[in-house]
Design a protein around this motif. Structure first.
Motif, PDB file in Angstrom:
ATOM      1  N   ARG A 213      82.866  24.966  14.648  1.00 51.68           N
ATOM      2  CA  ARG A 213      82.109  24.028  14.219  1.00 51.68           C
ATOM      3  C   ARG A 213      82.111  24.082  12.508  1.00 51.68           C
ATOM      4  O   ARG A 213      82.483  25.022  12.115  1.00 51.68           O
ATOM      5  CB  ARG A 213      80.536  24.054  14.523  1.00 51.68           C
ATOM      6  CG  ARG A 213      80.557  24.048  16.078  1.00 51.68           C
ATOM      7  CD  ARG A 213      79.019  23.960  16.558  1.00 51.68           C
ATOM      8  NE  ARG A 213      78.896  23.873  18.125  1.00 51.68           N
ATOM      9  CZ  ARG A 213      77.527  23.756  18.353  1.00 51.68           C
ATOM     10  NH1 ARG A 213      76.694  23.826  17.941  1.00 51.68           N
ATOM     11  NH2 ARG A 213      77.511  23.831  20.028  1.00 51.68           N
ATOM     12  N   LYS A 216      77.499  22.976   8.798  1.00 44.19           N
ATOM     13  CA  LYS A 216      76.041  22.477   9.015  1.00 44.19           C
ATOM     14  C   LYS A 216      75.782  22.569  10.588  1.00 44.19           C
ATOM     15  O   LYS A 216      74.615  22.937  10.922  1.00 44.19           O
ATOM     16  CB  LYS A 216      76.098  20.953   8.670  1.00 44.19           C
ATOM     17  CG  LYS A 216      74.623  20.267   9.010  1.00 44.19           C
ATOM     18  CD  LYS A 216      74.689  18.887   8.505  1.00 44.19           C
ATOM     19  CE  LYS A 216      73.252  18.150   8.738  1.00 44.19           C
ATOM     20  NZ  LYS A 216      73.213  16.847   8.249  1.00 44.19           N
ATOM     21  N   LYS A 217      76.741  22.117  11.272  1.00 48.29           N
ATOM     22  CA  LYS A 217      76.432  22.313  13.023  1.00 48.29           C
ATOM     23  C   LYS A 217      76.443  23.575  13.425  1.00 48.29           C
ATOM     24  O   LYS A 217      75.675  24.064  14.276  1.00 48.29           O
ATOM     25  CB  LYS A 217      77.832  21.522  13.615  1.00 48.29           C
ATOM     26  CG  LYS A 217      77.823  20.059  13.320  1.00 48.29           C
ATOM     27  CD  LYS A 217      76.747  19.472  14.084  1.00 48.29           C
ATOM     28  CE  LYS A 217      76.899  17.843  13.917  1.00 48.29           C
ATOM     29  NZ  LYS A 217      75.974  17.273  14.486  1.00 48.29           N
ATOM     30  N   ARG A 219      75.103  26.012  11.699  1.00 50.11           N
ATOM     31  CA  ARG A 219      73.778  26.656  11.424  1.00 50.11           C
ATOM     32  C   ARG A 219      72.560  25.846  12.150  1.00 50.11           C
ATOM     33  O   ARG A 219      71.881  26.630  12.524  1.00 50.11           O
ATOM     34  CB  ARG A 219      73.417  26.162   9.788  1.00 50.11           C
ATOM     35  CG  ARG A 219      72.066  26.715   9.401  1.00 50.11           C
ATOM     36  CD  ARG A 219      71.723  26.217   7.993  1.00 50.11           C
ATOM     37  NE  ARG A 219      70.400  27.111   7.522  1.00 50.11           N
ATOM     38  CZ  ARG A 219      69.642  26.589   6.362  1.00 50.11           C
ATOM     39  NH1 ARG A 219      70.377  25.645   5.544  1.00 50.11           N
ATOM     40  NH2 ARG A 219      68.570  27.335   6.117  1.00 50.11           N
ATOM     41  N   GLU A 220      72.842  24.660  12.574  1.00 52.10           N
ATOM     42  CA  GLU A 220      71.938  24.278  13.566  1.00 52.10           C
ATOM     43  C   GLU A 220      72.047  24.924  14.973  1.00 52.10           C
ATOM     44  O   GLU A 220      70.991  25.003  15.560  1.00 52.10           O
ATOM     45  CB  GLU A 220      72.287  22.754  13.829  1.00 52.10           C
ATOM     46  CG  GLU A 220      71.991  21.651  12.812  1.00 52.10           C
ATOM     47  CD  GLU A 220      72.468  20.292  13.140  1.00 52.10           C
ATOM     48  OE1 GLU A 220      73.033  20.161  14.189  1.00 52.10           O
ATOM     49  OE2 GLU A 220      72.267  19.532  12.113  1.00 52.10           O
ATOM     50  N   CYS A 222      72.471  28.255  15.126  1.00 52.42           N
ATOM     51  CA  CYS A 222      72.041  29.463  15.041  1.00 52.42           C
ATOM     52  C   CYS A 222      70.522  29.253  15.166  1.00 52.42           C
ATOM     53  O   CYS A 222      69.677  29.805  15.619  1.00 52.42           O
ATOM     54  CB  CYS A 222      72.321  30.187  13.658  1.00 52.42           C
ATOM     55  SG  CYS A 222      74.076  30.810  13.732  1.00 52.42           S
ATOM     56  N   GLN A 223      69.803  28.135  14.418  1.00 49.25           N
ATOM     57  CA  GLN A 223      68.600  27.863  14.279  1.00 49.25           C
ATOM     58  C   GLN A 223      67.930  27.725  15.812  1.00 49.25           C
ATOM     59  O   GLN A 223      66.933  27.874  16.062  1.00 49.25           O
ATOM     60  CB  GLN A 223      68.182  26.521  13.444  1.00 49.25           C
ATOM     61  CG  GLN A 223      68.654  27.178  12.063  1.00 49.25           C
ATOM     62  CD  GLN A 223      68.356  25.755  11.082  1.00 49.25           C
ATOM     63  OE1 GLN A 223      68.465  24.678  11.678  1.00 49.25           O
ATOM     64  NE2 GLN A 223      68.114  26.093   9.565  1.00 49.25           N
ATOM     65  N   SER A 224      68.894  27.097  16.569  1.00 45.68           N
ATOM     66  CA  SER A 224      68.424  26.610  18.110  1.00 45.68           C
ATOM     67  C   SER A 224      68.195  28.355  18.862  1.00 45.68           C
ATOM     68  O   SER A 224      67.651  28.262  19.783  1.00 45.68           O
ATOM     69  CB  SER A 224      69.323  25.911  18.756  1.00 45.68           C
ATOM     70  OG  SER A 224      70.638  26.457  18.961  1.00 45.68           O
ATOM     71  N   ASP A 228      69.636  32.295  12.049  1.00 48.72           N
ATOM     72  CA  ASP A 228      70.288  31.537  11.078  1.00 48.72           C
ATOM     73  C   ASP A 228      71.710  32.164  10.675  1.00 48.72           C
ATOM     74  O   ASP A 228      71.872  33.185  11.458  1.00 48.72           O
ATOM     75  CB  ASP A 228      69.464  31.449   9.856  1.00 48.72           C
ATOM     76  CG  ASP A 228      69.679  29.906   9.083  1.00 48.72           C
ATOM     77  OD1 ASP A 228      70.664  29.488   9.097  1.00 48.72           O
ATOM     78  OD2 ASP A 228      68.743  29.665   8.312  1.00 48.72           O
ATOM     79  N   CYS A 309      75.866  34.195  13.753  1.00 46.96           N
ATOM     80  CA  CYS A 309      74.380  34.218  13.574  1.00 46.96           C
ATOM     81  C   CYS A 309      73.866  35.572  13.320  1.00 46.96           C
ATOM     82  O   CYS A 309      74.282  36.466  13.889  1.00 46.96           O
ATOM     83  CB  CYS A 309      73.980  33.526  14.971  1.00 46.96           C
ATOM     84  SG  CYS A 309      74.368  31.610  15.124  1.00 46.96           S
TER      85      CYS A 309
END
Length: 313
Positions: A213, A216-217, A219-220, A222-224, A228, A309
Protein backbone atom coordinates in the motif's frame (compact mmCIF):
# COMPACT_ATOMS: atom_id res chain seq x y z
CA UNK A 1 -14.63 -42.85 -160.86
CA UNK A 2 -13.99 -39.87 -158.77
CA UNK A 3 -16.52 -41.04 -156.23
CA UNK A 4 -14.81 -44.38 -155.88
CA UNK A 5 -11.44 -42.71 -155.26
CA UNK A 6 -12.98 -40.51 -152.66
CA UNK A 7 -14.33 -43.50 -150.79
CA UNK A 8 -10.95 -45.27 -150.93
CA UNK A 9 -9.23 -42.11 -149.80
CA UNK A 10 -11.69 -41.78 -146.92
CA UNK A 11 -11.12 -45.42 -145.86
CA UNK A 12 -7.38 -44.86 -145.88
CA UNK A 13 -7.79 -41.82 -143.70
CA UNK A 14 -10.05 -43.65 -141.35
CA UNK A 15 -7.55 -46.49 -140.94
CA UNK A 16 -4.76 -43.98 -140.29
CA UNK A 17 -6.85 -42.29 -137.65
CA UNK A 18 -7.56 -45.60 -136.02
CA UNK A 19 -3.82 -46.36 -135.84
CA UNK A 20 -3.09 -42.96 -134.31
CA UNK A 21 -5.87 -43.52 -131.81
CA UNK A 22 -4.34 -46.86 -130.80
CA UNK A 23 -0.84 -45.27 -130.54
CA UNK A 24 -2.13 -42.50 -128.25
CA UNK A 25 -3.94 -45.03 -126.15
CA UNK A 26 -0.72 -47.01 -125.63
CA UNK A 27 1.35 -43.86 -124.84
CA UNK A 28 -1.13 -42.59 -122.22
CA UNK A 29 -2.07 -45.93 -120.71
CA UNK A 30 0.38 -45.63 -117.72
CA UNK A 31 -0.94 -42.25 -116.62
CA UNK A 32 -4.58 -42.45 -117.41
CA UNK A 33 -5.47 -41.24 -113.92
CA UNK A 34 -3.34 -38.09 -114.29
CA UNK A 35 -3.83 -37.12 -117.97
CA UNK A 36 -7.42 -37.20 -119.03
CA UNK A 37 -6.67 -35.14 -122.17
CA UNK A 38 -4.71 -37.99 -123.79
CA UNK A 39 -7.47 -40.59 -123.67
CA UNK A 40 -11.11 -40.24 -122.74
CA UNK A 41 -13.45 -43.02 -123.89
CA UNK A 42 -16.62 -41.85 -125.56
CA UNK A 43 -19.66 -41.67 -123.38
CA UNK A 44 -22.37 -40.55 -125.82
CA UNK A 45 -22.96 -39.62 -129.46
CA UNK A 46 -21.54 -36.13 -129.06
CA UNK A 47 -18.22 -37.59 -127.84
CA UNK A 48 -18.14 -39.98 -130.80
CA UNK A 49 -18.67 -37.02 -133.14
CA UNK A 50 -15.83 -35.12 -131.48
CA UNK A 51 -13.52 -38.11 -131.79
CA UNK A 52 -14.48 -38.45 -135.43
CA UNK A 53 -13.56 -34.82 -135.97
CA UNK A 54 -10.22 -35.50 -134.27
CA UNK A 55 -9.72 -38.44 -136.61
CA UNK A 56 -10.42 -36.24 -139.63
CA UNK A 57 -8.01 -33.64 -138.36
CA UNK A 58 -5.41 -36.30 -137.84
CA UNK A 59 -6.03 -37.59 -141.40
CA UNK A 60 -5.61 -34.12 -142.81
CA UNK A 61 -2.41 -33.75 -140.85
CA UNK A 62 -1.11 -36.98 -142.34
CA UNK A 63 -1.85 -35.78 -145.86
CA UNK A 64 -0.14 -32.49 -145.20
CA UNK A 65 2.88 -34.38 -143.91
CA UNK A 66 3.01 -36.54 -147.03
CA UNK A 67 2.68 -33.49 -149.29
CA UNK A 68 5.38 -31.65 -147.26
CA UNK A 69 3.12 -28.89 -146.12
CA UNK A 70 3.23 -29.73 -142.39
CA UNK A 71 5.94 -31.08 -140.14
CA UNK A 72 5.29 -34.35 -138.37
CA UNK A 73 4.66 -34.19 -134.58
CA UNK A 74 7.79 -34.95 -132.63
CA UNK A 75 7.91 -38.00 -130.39
CA UNK A 76 8.76 -35.78 -127.42
CA UNK A 77 5.52 -33.83 -127.89
CA UNK A 78 3.52 -37.01 -128.09
CA UNK A 79 5.05 -38.39 -124.86
CA UNK A 80 4.91 -35.14 -122.80
CA UNK A 81 1.76 -36.27 -120.96
CA UNK A 82 3.47 -39.48 -119.82
CA UNK A 83 6.58 -37.55 -118.70
CA UNK A 84 4.46 -35.16 -116.66
CA UNK A 85 2.73 -38.09 -115.01
CA UNK A 86 6.08 -39.63 -114.05
CA UNK A 87 7.26 -36.29 -112.59
CA UNK A 88 4.06 -36.01 -110.56
CA UNK A 89 4.49 -39.56 -109.30
CA UNK A 90 8.13 -38.86 -108.38
CA UNK A 91 7.18 -35.71 -106.48
CA UNK A 92 4.47 -37.61 -104.60
CA UNK A 93 6.92 -40.38 -103.83
CA UNK A 94 9.52 -37.90 -102.51
CA UNK A 95 6.88 -36.07 -100.40
CA UNK A 96 5.62 -39.36 -98.98
CA UNK A 97 9.19 -40.43 -98.24
CA UNK A 98 9.85 -37.16 -96.40
CA UNK A 99 6.67 -37.55 -94.34
CA UNK A 100 7.62 -41.11 -93.42
CA UNK A 101 11.16 -40.01 -92.49
CA UNK A 102 9.75 -37.29 -90.19
CA UNK A 103 7.30 -39.72 -88.60
CA UNK A 104 10.05 -42.31 -88.11
CA UNK A 105 12.34 -39.67 -86.55
CA UNK A 106 9.63 -38.62 -84.09
CA UNK A 107 8.82 -42.23 -83.31
CA UNK A 108 12.50 -42.98 -82.65
CA UNK A 109 12.81 -39.92 -80.36
CA UNK A 110 9.65 -40.91 -78.48
CA UNK A 111 10.96 -44.46 -78.19
CA UNK A 112 14.21 -43.13 -76.71
CA UNK A 113 12.30 -41.02 -74.14
CA UNK A 114 10.09 -43.95 -73.17
CA UNK A 115 13.14 -46.21 -72.86
CA UNK A 116 14.88 -43.68 -70.59
CA UNK A 117 11.75 -43.28 -68.44
CA UNK A 118 11.39 -47.07 -68.15
CA UNK A 119 15.03 -47.30 -67.08
CA UNK A 120 14.46 -44.61 -64.42
CA UNK A 121 11.42 -46.47 -63.16
CA UNK A 122 13.46 -49.65 -62.92
CA UNK A 123 16.16 -47.85 -60.96
CA UNK A 124 13.55 -46.33 -58.64
CA UNK A 125 12.01 -49.72 -58.12
CA UNK A 126 15.41 -51.14 -57.21
CA UNK A 127 16.01 -48.30 -54.74
CA UNK A 128 12.56 -48.77 -53.22
CA UNK A 129 13.17 -52.48 -52.81
CA UNK A 130 16.45 -51.67 -51.07
CA UNK A 131 14.74 -49.19 -48.74
CA UNK A 132 11.85 -51.55 -48.03
CA UNK A 133 13.98 -53.83 -45.90
CA UNK A 134 15.39 -50.87 -43.94
CA UNK A 135 11.89 -49.49 -43.36
CA UNK A 136 10.66 -52.88 -42.23
CA UNK A 137 13.52 -53.15 -39.77
CA UNK A 138 12.82 -49.64 -38.45
CA UNK A 139 9.12 -50.44 -38.05
CA UNK A 140 9.99 -53.58 -36.15
CA UNK A 141 12.28 -51.59 -33.88
CA UNK A 142 9.52 -49.04 -33.28
CA UNK A 143 7.10 -51.82 -32.46
CA UNK A 144 9.54 -53.31 -29.97
CA UNK A 145 10.07 -49.89 -28.43
CA UNK A 146 6.30 -49.42 -28.14
CA UNK A 147 5.97 -52.75 -26.35
CA UNK A 148 8.77 -51.78 -23.96
CA UNK A 149 7.15 -48.40 -23.32
CA UNK A 150 3.81 -50.02 -22.57
CA UNK A 151 5.44 -52.36 -20.10
CA UNK A 152 7.38 -49.46 -18.58
CA UNK A 153 4.26 -47.28 -18.38
CA UNK A 154 2.39 -50.05 -16.60
CA UNK A 155 5.12 -50.36 -14.02
CA UNK A 156 5.41 -46.58 -13.69
CA UNK A 157 1.66 -46.24 -13.19
CA UNK A 158 1.82 -48.89 -10.51
CA UNK A 159 4.61 -46.97 -8.77
CA UNK A 160 2.66 -43.73 -9.05
CA UNK A 161 -0.34 -45.30 -7.43
CA UNK A 162 1.83 -46.50 -4.57
CA UNK A 163 3.34 -43.02 -4.21
CA UNK A 164 -0.12 -41.48 -4.29
CA UNK A 165 -1.21 -43.73 -1.46
CA UNK A 166 1.86 -42.78 0.55
CA UNK A 167 1.23 -39.08 -0.17
CA UNK A 168 -2.32 -39.38 1.08
CA UNK A 169 -1.04 -40.93 4.27
CA UNK A 170 1.53 -38.15 4.62
CA UNK A 171 -1.14 -35.52 3.96
CA UNK A 172 -3.23 -37.00 6.73
CA UNK A 173 -0.30 -36.82 9.10
CA UNK A 174 0.49 -33.25 8.01
CA UNK A 175 -3.10 -32.17 8.57
CA UNK A 176 -3.01 -33.67 12.01
CA UNK A 177 0.22 -31.81 12.76
CA UNK A 178 -1.25 -28.57 11.45
CA UNK A 179 -4.27 -29.00 13.69
CA UNK A 180 -2.03 -29.58 16.67
CA UNK A 181 0.05 -26.54 15.72
CA UNK A 182 -3.01 -24.33 15.45
CA UNK A 183 -4.12 -25.45 18.86
CA UNK A 184 -0.68 -24.66 20.25
CA UNK A 185 -0.61 -21.21 18.59
CA UNK A 186 -4.01 -20.37 19.99
CA UNK A 187 -2.78 -21.27 23.43
CA UNK A 188 0.38 -19.17 22.97
CA UNK A 189 -1.64 -16.20 21.72
CA UNK A 190 -3.72 -16.37 24.86
CA UNK A 191 -0.59 -16.32 26.99
CA UNK A 192 1.12 -13.49 25.04
CA UNK A 193 -0.03 -9.91 25.25
CA UNK A 194 0.66 -9.14 21.54
CA UNK A 195 -2.03 -10.08 19.00
CA UNK A 196 -1.48 -13.15 16.81
CA UNK A 197 0.78 -12.47 13.79
CA UNK A 198 2.47 -9.71 15.79
CA UNK A 199 5.94 -10.04 17.32
CA UNK A 200 7.19 -8.77 20.67
CA UNK A 201 10.42 -6.85 21.15
CA UNK A 202 11.43 -4.71 24.06
CA UNK A 203 7.89 -4.17 25.27
CA UNK A 204 6.49 -3.33 21.78
CA UNK A 205 4.45 -5.35 19.29
CA UNK A 206 5.34 -5.21 15.59
CA UNK A 207 3.29 -6.24 12.54
CA UNK A 208 4.98 -6.92 9.16
CA UNK A 209 2.52 -6.75 6.25
CA UNK A 210 2.33 -9.19 3.32
CA UNK A 211 0.68 -6.75 0.88
CA UNK A 212 1.58 -3.40 -0.67
CA UNK A 213 0.00 0.00 0.00
CA UNK A 214 1.05 3.63 -0.24
CA UNK A 215 2.23 5.45 2.91
CA UNK A 216 -1.16 6.98 3.74
CA UNK A 217 -3.14 3.72 3.26
CA UNK A 218 -0.58 1.78 5.26
CA UNK A 219 -0.90 4.20 8.19
CA UNK A 220 -4.69 3.91 8.05
CA UNK A 221 -4.38 0.12 8.38
CA UNK A 222 -2.10 0.45 11.41
CA UNK A 223 -4.48 2.89 13.03
CA UNK A 224 -7.32 0.42 12.50
CA UNK A 225 -5.29 -2.07 14.56
CA UNK A 226 -4.79 0.40 17.47
CA UNK A 227 -1.24 1.10 16.31
CA UNK A 228 0.70 3.32 13.93
CA UNK A 229 3.60 3.05 11.48
CA UNK A 230 6.78 2.01 13.27
CA UNK A 231 8.83 4.70 15.05
CA UNK A 232 12.50 3.74 15.43
CA UNK A 233 14.13 5.38 18.43
CA UNK A 234 17.30 3.31 18.89
CA UNK A 235 19.98 1.36 17.05
CA UNK A 236 18.85 -1.85 18.78
CA UNK A 237 15.32 -1.42 17.49
CA UNK A 238 16.68 -0.64 13.99
CA UNK A 239 18.83 -3.79 14.05
CA UNK A 240 15.88 -5.90 15.24
CA UNK A 241 13.64 -4.71 12.42
CA UNK A 242 16.48 -5.15 9.94
CA UNK A 243 16.70 -8.82 10.87
CA UNK A 244 12.97 -9.36 10.39
CA UNK A 245 12.58 -8.05 6.82
CA UNK A 246 14.15 -8.89 3.45
CA UNK A 247 12.54 -6.13 1.34
CA UNK A 248 11.84 -2.40 1.76
CA UNK A 249 9.10 -1.48 4.31
CA UNK A 250 7.36 1.83 5.00
CA UNK A 251 7.96 3.33 8.47
CA UNK A 252 6.42 6.25 10.40
CA UNK A 253 8.56 9.25 9.34
CA UNK A 254 8.06 12.16 6.87
CA UNK A 255 8.79 15.87 6.23
CA UNK A 256 5.21 16.68 5.27
CA UNK A 257 4.97 19.40 7.95
CA UNK A 258 8.18 21.19 6.99
CA UNK A 259 10.16 20.43 3.89
CA UNK A 260 13.59 19.04 4.79
CA UNK A 261 12.74 18.53 8.47
CA UNK A 262 12.27 14.77 9.00
CA UNK A 263 10.28 13.73 12.05
CA UNK A 264 8.84 10.50 13.43
CA UNK A 265 5.10 10.28 14.00
CA UNK A 266 5.68 10.79 17.74
CA UNK A 267 7.25 14.23 16.93
CA UNK A 268 10.90 13.26 17.53
CA UNK A 269 13.57 14.13 14.96
CA UNK A 270 15.13 11.38 12.83
CA UNK A 271 18.71 10.54 13.88
CA UNK A 272 21.05 11.39 10.99
CA UNK A 273 23.11 8.22 11.65
CA UNK A 274 20.18 6.02 10.61
CA UNK A 275 20.03 7.32 7.01
CA UNK A 276 21.57 5.51 4.05
CA UNK A 277 24.57 7.35 2.57
CA UNK A 278 23.46 10.39 0.55
CA UNK A 279 19.94 10.33 2.01
CA UNK A 280 17.61 12.11 2.23
CA UNK A 281 18.01 13.62 -1.25
CA UNK A 282 14.37 14.54 -2.08
CA UNK A 283 14.59 13.31 -5.65
CA UNK A 284 11.14 13.52 -7.24
CA UNK A 285 9.29 15.04 -4.25
CA UNK A 286 10.19 12.37 -1.66
CA UNK A 287 8.30 13.29 1.52
CA UNK A 288 7.76 9.86 3.15
CA UNK A 289 10.18 7.34 4.65
CA UNK A 290 11.07 3.65 4.40
CA UNK A 291 13.58 1.20 5.82
CA UNK A 292 15.84 -0.10 3.01
CA UNK A 293 18.88 -2.34 3.52
CA UNK A 294 18.71 -1.83 7.27
CA UNK A 295 18.81 1.97 6.98
CA UNK A 296 16.38 4.83 6.32
CA UNK A 297 15.53 6.30 2.92
CA UNK A 298 13.14 9.00 1.62
CA UNK A 299 10.61 8.06 -1.11
CA UNK A 300 7.46 9.55 -2.73
CA UNK A 301 4.37 9.01 -0.59
CA UNK A 302 2.40 7.40 -3.43
CA UNK A 303 4.73 4.42 -3.85
CA UNK A 304 3.07 1.15 -2.82
CA UNK A 305 5.04 -1.38 -0.80
CA UNK A 306 4.98 -3.32 2.44
CA UNK A 307 4.92 -1.60 5.85
CA UNK A 308 5.58 -2.09 9.61
CA UNK A 309 3.02 -1.34 12.31
CA UNK A 310 4.03 -0.75 15.94
CA UNK A 311 2.15 -0.46 19.21
CA UNK A 312 3.21 -0.34 22.83
CA UNK A 313 1.98 -2.89 25.36
Amino acid sequence: MADSNDFEHFDLHQQTAQRKYQDRKRNCGSAVAFCTTCFRPPVNDEDEEVNYIHVEESTESEEQIRKGKAKPMKTKDRNVCGSKSIVVLYILFMATSMVWMILLSKAFAKHSEISAEIENLRNSRTILKGNESAISAELQELWNTLIRLKASDTEEIRNLRVEQTLMKEKDSKIMANVTNLENYVSKVCVIKTCPCEWTLFSGKCYYFSNENRDWKKAREFCQSQDSDLAVINSDEELNYLKGKVRVDHLVGMSDLETEGVWKWLDGSLVDQRMWNPGEPNNEGKEDCGEMSNGKLNDIPCNIKQRWICEKTL
